[in-house]
Design a protein around this motif. Structure first.
Motif, PDB file in Angstrom:
ATOM      1  N   ALA A 120       0.836  -1.198   0.000  1.00 52.64           N
ATOM      2  CA  ALA A 120       0.000   0.000   0.000  1.00 52.64           C
ATOM      3  C   ALA A 120       0.872   1.250   0.000  1.00 52.64           C
ATOM      4  CB  ALA A 120      -0.918   0.004   1.216  1.00 52.64           C
ATOM      5  N   HIS A 121       0.439   2.240  -0.747  1.00 51.98           N
ATOM      6  CA  HIS A 121       1.049   3.566  -0.730  1.00 51.98           C
ATOM      7  C   HIS A 121       0.027   4.510  -0.098  1.00 51.98           C
ATOM      8  CE1 HIS A 121       3.591   2.426  -4.527  1.00 51.98           C
ATOM      9  NE2 HIS A 121       3.866   1.695  -3.461  1.00 51.98           N
ATOM     10  N   ILE A 122       0.415   5.174   0.959  1.00 52.62           N
ATOM     11  CA  ILE A 122      -0.505   6.057   1.680  1.00 52.62           C
ATOM     12  C   ILE A 122       0.089   7.458   1.706  1.00 52.62           C
ATOM     13  CG2 ILE A 122      -1.676   6.488   3.865  1.00 52.62           C
ATOM     14  CD1 ILE A 122      -1.458   3.495   4.430  1.00 52.62           C
ATOM     15  N   GLY A 123      -0.675   8.426   1.266  1.00 57.67           N
ATOM     16  CA  GLY A 123      -0.209   9.806   1.214  1.00 57.67           C
ATOM     17  C   GLY A 123      -1.052  10.710   2.101  1.00 57.67           C
ATOM     18  N   ILE A 124      -0.408  11.666   2.721  1.00 56.47           N
ATOM     19  CA  ILE A 124      -1.125  12.664   3.522  1.00 56.47           C
ATOM     20  C   ILE A 124      -0.642  14.049   3.135  1.00 56.47           C
ATOM     21  CG2 ILE A 124      -1.376  11.081   5.468  1.00 56.47           C
ATOM     22  CD1 ILE A 124       0.770  12.705   6.922  1.00 56.47           C
ATOM     23  N   GLN A 125      -1.505  15.005   3.337  1.00 52.92           N
ATOM     24  CA  GLN A 125      -1.157  16.413   3.146  1.00 52.92           C
ATOM     25  C   GLN A 125      -1.672  17.188   4.340  1.00 52.92           C
ATOM     26  OE1 GLN A 125      -3.286  18.997   0.365  1.00 52.92           O
ATOM     27  NE2 GLN A 125      -1.341  19.430  -0.631  1.00 52.92           N
ATOM     28  N   GLY A 126      -0.870  18.119   4.833  1.00 52.75           N
ATOM     29  CA  GLY A 126      -1.287  18.912   5.976  1.00 52.75           C
ATOM     30  C   GLY A 126      -0.564  20.238   6.011  1.00 52.75           C
ATOM     31  N   ARG A 127      -0.589  20.868   7.185  1.00 53.25           N
ATOM     32  CA  ARG A 127       0.045  22.178   7.333  1.00 53.25           C
ATOM     33  C   ARG A 127       0.720  22.270   8.697  1.00 53.25           C
ATOM     34  NH1 ARG A 127      -1.752  25.135   3.053  1.00 53.25           N
ATOM     35  NH2 ARG A 127      -0.484  26.912   3.716  1.00 53.25           N
ATOM     36  N   ALA A 135       7.849  29.435  15.938  1.00 55.43           N
ATOM     37  CA  ALA A 135       8.280  28.105  15.529  1.00 55.43           C
ATOM     38  C   ALA A 135       9.762  28.111  15.163  1.00 55.43           C
ATOM     39  CB  ALA A 135       7.447  27.630  14.333  1.00 55.43           C
ATOM     40  N   PRO A 136      10.436  26.971  15.277  1.00 59.08           N
ATOM     41  CA  PRO A 136      11.836  26.887  14.844  1.00 59.08           C
ATOM     42  C   PRO A 136      11.931  26.938  13.327  1.00 59.08           C
ATOM     43  CG  PRO A 136      11.038  24.732  15.483  1.00 59.08           C
ATOM     44  CD  PRO A 136       9.956  25.704  15.846  1.00 59.08           C
ATOM     45  N   GLU A 137      13.141  27.046  12.813  1.00 59.48           N
ATOM     46  CA  GLU A 137      13.314  27.116  11.364  1.00 59.48           C
ATOM     47  C   GLU A 137      12.910  25.812  10.678  1.00 59.48           C
ATOM     48  OE1 GLU A 137      17.293  28.202  10.481  1.00 59.48           O
ATOM     49  OE2 GLU A 137      17.136  30.234  11.318  1.00 59.48           O
ATOM     50  N   ASN A 138      13.113  24.681  11.355  1.00 60.85           N
ATOM     51  CA  ASN A 138      12.757  23.381  10.795  1.00 60.85           C
ATOM     52  C   ASN A 138      11.952  22.597  11.824  1.00 60.85           C
ATOM     53  OD1 ASN A 138      14.407  23.020   8.089  1.00 60.85           O
ATOM     54  ND2 ASN A 138      15.798  23.972   9.565  1.00 60.85           N
ATOM     55  N   VAL A 139      10.910  21.938  11.331  1.00 62.93           N
ATOM     56  CA  VAL A 139      10.017  21.181  12.202  1.00 62.93           C
ATOM     57  C   VAL A 139       9.995  19.720  11.753  1.00 62.93           C
ATOM     58  CG1 VAL A 139       7.608  20.844  12.884  1.00 62.93           C
ATOM     59  CG2 VAL A 139       8.560  23.152  12.759  1.00 62.93           C
ATOM     60  N   GLY A 169      10.609  28.737   7.257  1.00 63.03           N
ATOM     61  CA  GLY A 169      10.804  30.031   6.613  1.00 63.03           C
ATOM     62  C   GLY A 169      10.188  31.127   7.454  1.00 63.03           C
ATOM     63  N   SER A 170       9.707  32.156   6.792  1.00 65.01           N
ATOM     64  CA  SER A 170       9.110  33.287   7.511  1.00 65.01           C
ATOM     65  C   SER A 170       7.593  33.351   7.345  1.00 65.01           C
ATOM     66  CB  SER A 170       9.723  34.602   6.998  1.00 65.01           C
ATOM     67  OG  SER A 170       9.496  34.743   5.592  1.00 65.01           O
ATOM     68  N   ASN A 171       7.037  32.363   6.661  1.00 63.18           N
ATOM     69  CA  ASN A 171       5.604  32.390   6.367  1.00 63.18           C
ATOM     70  C   ASN A 171       4.767  32.119   7.600  1.00 63.18           C
ATOM     71  OD1 ASN A 171       3.147  32.419   5.132  1.00 63.18           O
ATOM     72  ND2 ASN A 171       3.403  30.485   4.059  1.00 63.18           N
ATOM     73  N   GLY A 172       5.163  31.091   8.372  1.00 64.20           N
ATOM     74  CA  GLY A 172       4.402  30.757   9.569  1.00 64.20           C
ATOM     75  C   GLY A 172       3.221  29.852   9.323  1.00 64.20           C
TER      76      GLY A 172
END
Length: 216
Positions: A120-127, A135-139, A169-172
Motif C-alpha cells: 500500500a502507498h498512503i499519502g497525507i497532506q497537511g500544514r 516556531a523553529p526554522e525546521n520542524v 521560513g518566515s511564512n508561519g
C-alpha cells in the motif's frame, strides 16, 4: 417484416449511440473504473492537485487487480492524533506558549496485490502553523501508519513510524506532504477484507531516539 426488424435494430443502435455520447459528455465511460484499479499517483495528484498517466496496478498474473474480491482499505485518522502541538520547554502547548501546531488535511491511498501480499502507498497532506511563541526554522513531523483489522478485538497487522522535516521560513503557515510507500501486509481473506482500515496519526514517540542495545 424485414422493414420492422430494420426499424427495431436502428432504434437499438440509436439508444446505444446515445449512451456512448452521454458518457463522453460527462467525461466518463460506460463502465466506471473501480477505485482499486486507479493509479495511486492519479488519485494522489487529483486530490492534492496535478495529474498523471500512470498505468493501473495489476496482480502478479497480469490481470487487473480490480478483478479480485479485495478492496483497498479506507484511511482513517486516529482519535486524538489528528493534530500535533508543541509548546515551549516545560510548558503546555497552548496559548502564548504554543510554538507550532501540525494538522492533517487530506489523504490518499493505493493498494497493489502481488503473490498474496498487498503493498500500500498512503499519502497525507497537511500544514504546519506557527504559534505565538514562534516556531523553529525546521520542524520534524512524526506520523504513524497502522493496518488494523477492526472489530470487537482489533488486530494490528502492520505498524510503522515515519517522519518528515518541514522548513518553516518566515511564512508561519507551511504545507507539507508525505507518502509512505512500504506498507506491506498479507492479503486478507474476502470475509474480513471490509474490516481492514489504514489508521494514521501523529506519534511524538517516533521522534525519540531508539534505546542503545547493551553490550555483553
Amino acid at each position: 417484416m424485414r422493414r420492422d426488424l430494420e426499424r427495431v435494430s436502428a432504434r437499438r443502435l440509436g439508444r446505444r449511440a446515445a449512451r456512448i455520447v452521454l458518457a463522453a459528455a460527462i467525461g466518463g465511460s460506460v463502465l466506471a473504473t473501480p477505485a482499486w484499479s486507479q493509479s495511486f499517483t492519479d488519485r494522489f495528484k487529483n486530490l492534492f492537485g496535478g495529474g498523471s498517466s500512470d498505468p493501473a496496478p495489476t496482480t502478479s498474473n497480469g490481470a487487473p487487480a480490480a478483478e479480485t474480491d479485495l478492496t483497498c482499505p479506507s484511511v482513517s485518522i486516529r482519535s486524538g492524533a489528528a493534530t500535533y502541538a508543541v509548546g515551549l520547554p516545560g510548558k503546555e502547548a497552548s496559548g502564548n506558549d504554543l510554538r507550532y501546531q501540525v494538522v492533517i488535511g487530506r489523504t490518499a491511498r493505493e493498494c497493489n496485490l502481488n503473490s498474496g501480499m498487498i503493498t500500500a502507498h498512503i499519502g497525507i497532506q497537511g500544514r504546519v502553523i506557527a504559534g505565538p511563541a514562534g516556531a523553529p526554522e525546521n520542524v520534524d513531523v512524526p506520523v504513524r501508519v497502522a493496518v488494523v483489522q477492526d472489530g470487537v478485538s482489533p488486530k494490528t497487522v502492520f505498524t510503522k513510524a515515519y517522519r518528515t522535516n518541514v522548513a518553516m521560513g518566515s511564512n508561519g503557515n507551511v504545507p507539507f506532504s508525505l507518502v509512505m510507500e512500504d506498507v506491506v501486509y498479507p492479503a486478507p481473506s474476502a470475509d474480513v477484507n471490509d474490516a481492514y482500515v489504514f489508521y494514521i496519526g501523529f506519534d511524538p514517540q517516533a521522534l525519540k531516539p531508539e534505546p542503545r542495545s547493551r553490550r555483553r
